[in-house]
Design a protein around this motif. Structure first.
Motif, short mmCIF file in Angstrom:
data_model
loop_
_atom_site.label_atom_id
_atom_site.label_comp_id
_atom_site.label_asym_id
_atom_site.label_seq_id
_atom_site.Cartn_x
_atom_site.Cartn_y
_atom_site.Cartn_z
N GLU A 281 0.83 -1.20 0.00
CA GLU A 281 0.00 0.00 0.00
C GLU A 281 0.86 1.26 0.00
O GLU A 281 0.54 2.25 -0.68
CB GLU A 281 -0.91 -0.02 1.23
N LEU A 282 1.95 1.22 0.74
CA LEU A 282 2.85 2.38 0.80
C LEU A 282 3.46 2.66 -0.57
O LEU A 282 3.49 3.81 -1.03
CB LEU A 282 3.94 2.12 1.84
N VAL A 283 3.95 1.61 -1.23
CA VAL A 283 4.58 1.79 -2.54
C VAL A 283 3.56 2.26 -3.58
O VAL A 283 3.83 3.16 -4.38
CB VAL A 283 5.26 0.48 -2.99
N GLN A 284 2.37 1.64 -3.57
CA GLN A 284 1.35 2.03 -4.54
C GLN A 284 0.94 3.48 -4.34
O GLN A 284 0.78 4.24 -5.32
CB GLN A 284 0.13 1.12 -4.40
N ARG A 285 0.80 3.89 -3.09
CA ARG A 285 0.40 5.27 -2.82
C ARG A 285 1.49 6.26 -3.21
O ARG A 285 1.21 7.28 -3.85
CB ARG A 285 0.06 5.42 -1.34
N HIS A 286 2.71 5.92 -2.85
CA HIS A 286 3.80 6.85 -3.17
C HIS A 286 4.14 6.83 -4.66
O HIS A 286 4.71 7.81 -5.16
CB HIS A 286 5.04 6.51 -2.34
N ALA A 287 3.83 5.74 -5.34
CA ALA A 287 4.07 5.72 -6.79
C ALA A 287 3.26 6.81 -7.47
O ALA A 287 3.74 7.47 -8.41
CB ALA A 287 3.71 4.35 -7.36
N HIS A 288 2.01 7.02 -7.01
CA HIS A 288 1.18 8.09 -7.58
C HIS A 288 1.82 9.45 -7.32
O HIS A 288 1.91 10.28 -8.23
CB HIS A 288 -0.22 8.04 -6.96
N GLY A 289 2.24 9.65 -6.07
CA GLY A 289 2.83 10.94 -5.74
C GLY A 289 4.13 11.21 -6.48
O GLY A 289 4.34 12.32 -6.99
N ILE A 290 4.98 10.20 -6.57
CA ILE A 290 6.26 10.37 -7.25
C ILE A 290 6.05 10.62 -8.74
O ILE A 290 6.66 11.51 -9.34
CB ILE A 290 7.15 9.13 -7.02
N ALA A 291 5.16 9.80 -9.34
CA ALA A 291 4.90 9.98 -10.77
C ALA A 291 4.30 11.36 -11.04
O ALA A 291 4.69 12.04 -12.01
CB ALA A 291 3.96 8.89 -11.27
N GLY A 292 3.38 11.78 -10.19
CA GLY A 292 2.79 13.10 -10.38
C GLY A 292 3.81 14.21 -10.24
O GLY A 292 3.82 15.17 -11.03
N HIS A 293 4.68 14.08 -9.26
CA HIS A 293 5.73 15.09 -9.08
C HIS A 293 6.67 15.13 -10.28
O HIS A 293 7.03 16.21 -10.77
CB HIS A 293 6.53 14.79 -7.81
N LEU A 294 7.06 13.95 -10.77
CA LEU A 294 7.96 13.91 -11.93
C LEU A 294 7.31 14.52 -13.16
O LEU A 294 7.96 15.24 -13.93
CB LEU A 294 8.37 12.46 -12.21
N VAL A 295 6.02 14.23 -13.33
CA VAL A 295 5.31 14.80 -14.49
C VAL A 295 5.24 16.32 -14.36
O VAL A 295 5.52 17.05 -15.32
CB VAL A 295 3.91 14.19 -14.60
N ASP A 296 4.85 16.79 -13.17
CA ASP A 296 4.77 18.24 -12.99
C ASP A 296 6.13 18.91 -13.15
O ASP A 296 6.22 20.02 -13.68
CB ASP A 296 4.22 18.55 -11.59
N ARG A 297 7.17 18.22 -12.72
CA ARG A 297 8.51 18.83 -12.75
C ARG A 297 9.14 18.77 -14.13
O ARG A 297 9.82 19.72 -14.56
CB ARG A 297 9.40 18.10 -11.73
N PHE A 298 8.93 17.67 -14.85
CA PHE A 298 9.70 17.46 -16.08
C PHE A 298 8.86 17.44 -17.35
O PHE A 298 9.41 17.21 -18.43
CB PHE A 298 10.49 16.14 -15.99
N ALA A 299 7.54 17.62 -17.26
CA ALA A 299 6.72 17.59 -18.47
C ALA A 299 7.16 18.67 -19.45
O ALA A 299 7.29 18.41 -20.66
CB ALA A 299 5.24 17.77 -18.10
#
Length: 426
Positions: free
Chosen positions: A351-369
């Motif tokens: 659950e921790l990895v799945q939840r943080h995967a969303h946050g990390i992916a969203g941050h990467l998209v916002d940062r590097f899109a």
């Protein structure tokens, strides 16, 4: 003016001989249909309408087919180059608009693919922990990853200059040691020793060593007594005095070593505990320890030791990293396998990895899109114009040739319908 950027070659994988053959075949088909319509039109024109009214219908169909074929040929060709090499306005669209196409493509990717909503929606359909766990648990994967980590560590240390890091590490260690008060640390160490009766074990070992030292050097001590004794004292008196004194010392050492409740041990314990208390409460005792610490840190041998910390640590770590059978590599491999197991079986970790995967992916998209979109547009801008046009035509040109074919057929049918309506009206 800024210097023009060098052209960037497109990947050779876009060159497909089969696509080239298919494109050439479709061009021949489309051109052949146009030539067929032209031949039919010429023949009908030469024959005239004396041989029947049907000649007019055929001629109108062929004429409209030629118009449709020429119009669609112009439209398709205008995408990639100037038709007949004439600089007609609004032609050679891809070569002329290549940079704008790249910018539009980058913006399209950023706005429609590289968004937090799109990425998070996709992640909801993916079991990230299981996929990651399966990847790490694949046979031999952990060993390869530990080897890759070792190679990366070696490459990183190769980039670092030892002559810069050695004094830096030494300065950090010395600064930390100078900033750490010695008295509380020494007091804590002595407390641990006293609480575990380790100080009594140290005393027992010291007494045994002292007894052995005296026994091994008995002759030396006897000679010293003989030298210090007056000349008028007989040797047998010196021997008796020495034997009695030596035996008394040995007996005392044996008694202290054998009796855990000996008065000397209690005195030793009380004095050590009092010293620990003084280290914590007496400023003068703490100051003496601090002065001794500073004196030791200033000693050349200690400075040489602190300067060699980086080289020694680096050598030990690199040697362990390079050895597949080392404890370091084994521990890294075991750590990876444990992580894979937790990712596949532990609910909390999953659950921790799945939840943080969303946050990390969203941050990467916002940062590097924006950076990725810029990468797309700048890469397209660096492509060679003519080569880009040729490669794009190679990829989609075969389908575009069907436009010419359809234009020829549809144009002919439209011409036939128009001519028929005109005849009916006339």
């Amino acid at each position: 003016m800024p210097e023009p950027r060098p052209s960037l070659a497109l990947t050779a994988s876009l060159d497909d001989p089969q696509r080239e053959r298919d494109l050439a075949r479709m061009k021949r088909l489309a051109t052949g249909l146009f030539l067929l319509a032209a031949v039919v039109f010429v023949v009908c024109t030469l024959v005239g309408t004396e041989h029947g009214a049907w000649i007019g219908y055929v001629r109108a169909t062929a004429e409209a087919s030629m118009v449709g074929a020429l119009a669609d040929w112009f439209a398709v060709t205008a995408l990639f180059r100037h038709p007949l090499r004439l600089p007609i306005p609004h032609t050679a669209i891809i070569p002329r608009k290549k940079d704008q196409i790249g910018e539009s493509l980058g913006a399209f990717v950023q706005e429609n693919f590289l968004t937090r909503a799109v990425v998070e929606e996709k992640l909801t359909t993916i079991d990230v922990p299981t996929r990651l766990g399966d990847f790490l648990a694949a046979p031999g994967r952990a060993e390869r990853l530990s080897g890759d980590a070792a190679a990366a560590l070696t490459a990183l240390t190769d980039l670092l200059r030892d002559e810069d890091l050695e004094p830096a590490v030494a300065a950090i260690v010395e600064r930390k040691l100078h900033a750490t008060e010695a008295a509380p640390v020494l007091a804590r160490v002595l407390e641990l020793v006293v609480d575990g009766d380790r100080h009594q074990e140290v005393l027992s070992a010291a007494l045994r060593l002292l007894s052995r030292f005296l026994h091994d050097n008995r002759v030396v001590f006897r000679a010293q007594l003989g030298d210090a004794s007056p000349a008028w004292v007989p040797d047998w008196v010196d021997d008796r005095v020495f034997d009695r004194a030596f035996a008394g010392v040995q007996q005392f050492l044996d008694e202290v070593g054998a009796d855990p409740r000996h008065e000397l041990r209690r005195s030793y314990d009380d004095r050590l505990r009092a010293y620990v208390h003084a280290l914590r409460t007496d400023p003068e005792t703490a100051a003496r320890v601090e002065a001794l610490k500073k004196e030791l840190l200033e000693h050349p041998a200690v400075r040489a030791w602190s300067g060699s910390l980086w080289s020694n640590a680096k050598g030990a770590v690199l040697a362990a990293a390079a050895d597949p059978g080392s404890e370091l590599r084994s521990r890294v491999t075991a750590l990876i396998l444990d992580g894979a197991r937790l990712l596949r079986t532990d609910r909390t970790v999953r659950e921790l990895v799945q939840r943080h995967a969303h946050g990390i992916a969203g941050h990467l998209v916002d940062r590097f899109a924006g950076d990725l979109a810029e990468l797309v547009s700048s890469t397209v801008a660096r492509w060679d114009t003519e080569e880009t046009s040729r490669r794009i035509e190679l990829q989609v040109g075969r389908d575009l040739q069907w436009i010419r074919v359809n234009g020829t057929v549809v144009g002919g049918l439209a011409g036939l319908v128009i001519y028929t309506v005109a005849q009916l009206i006339g």
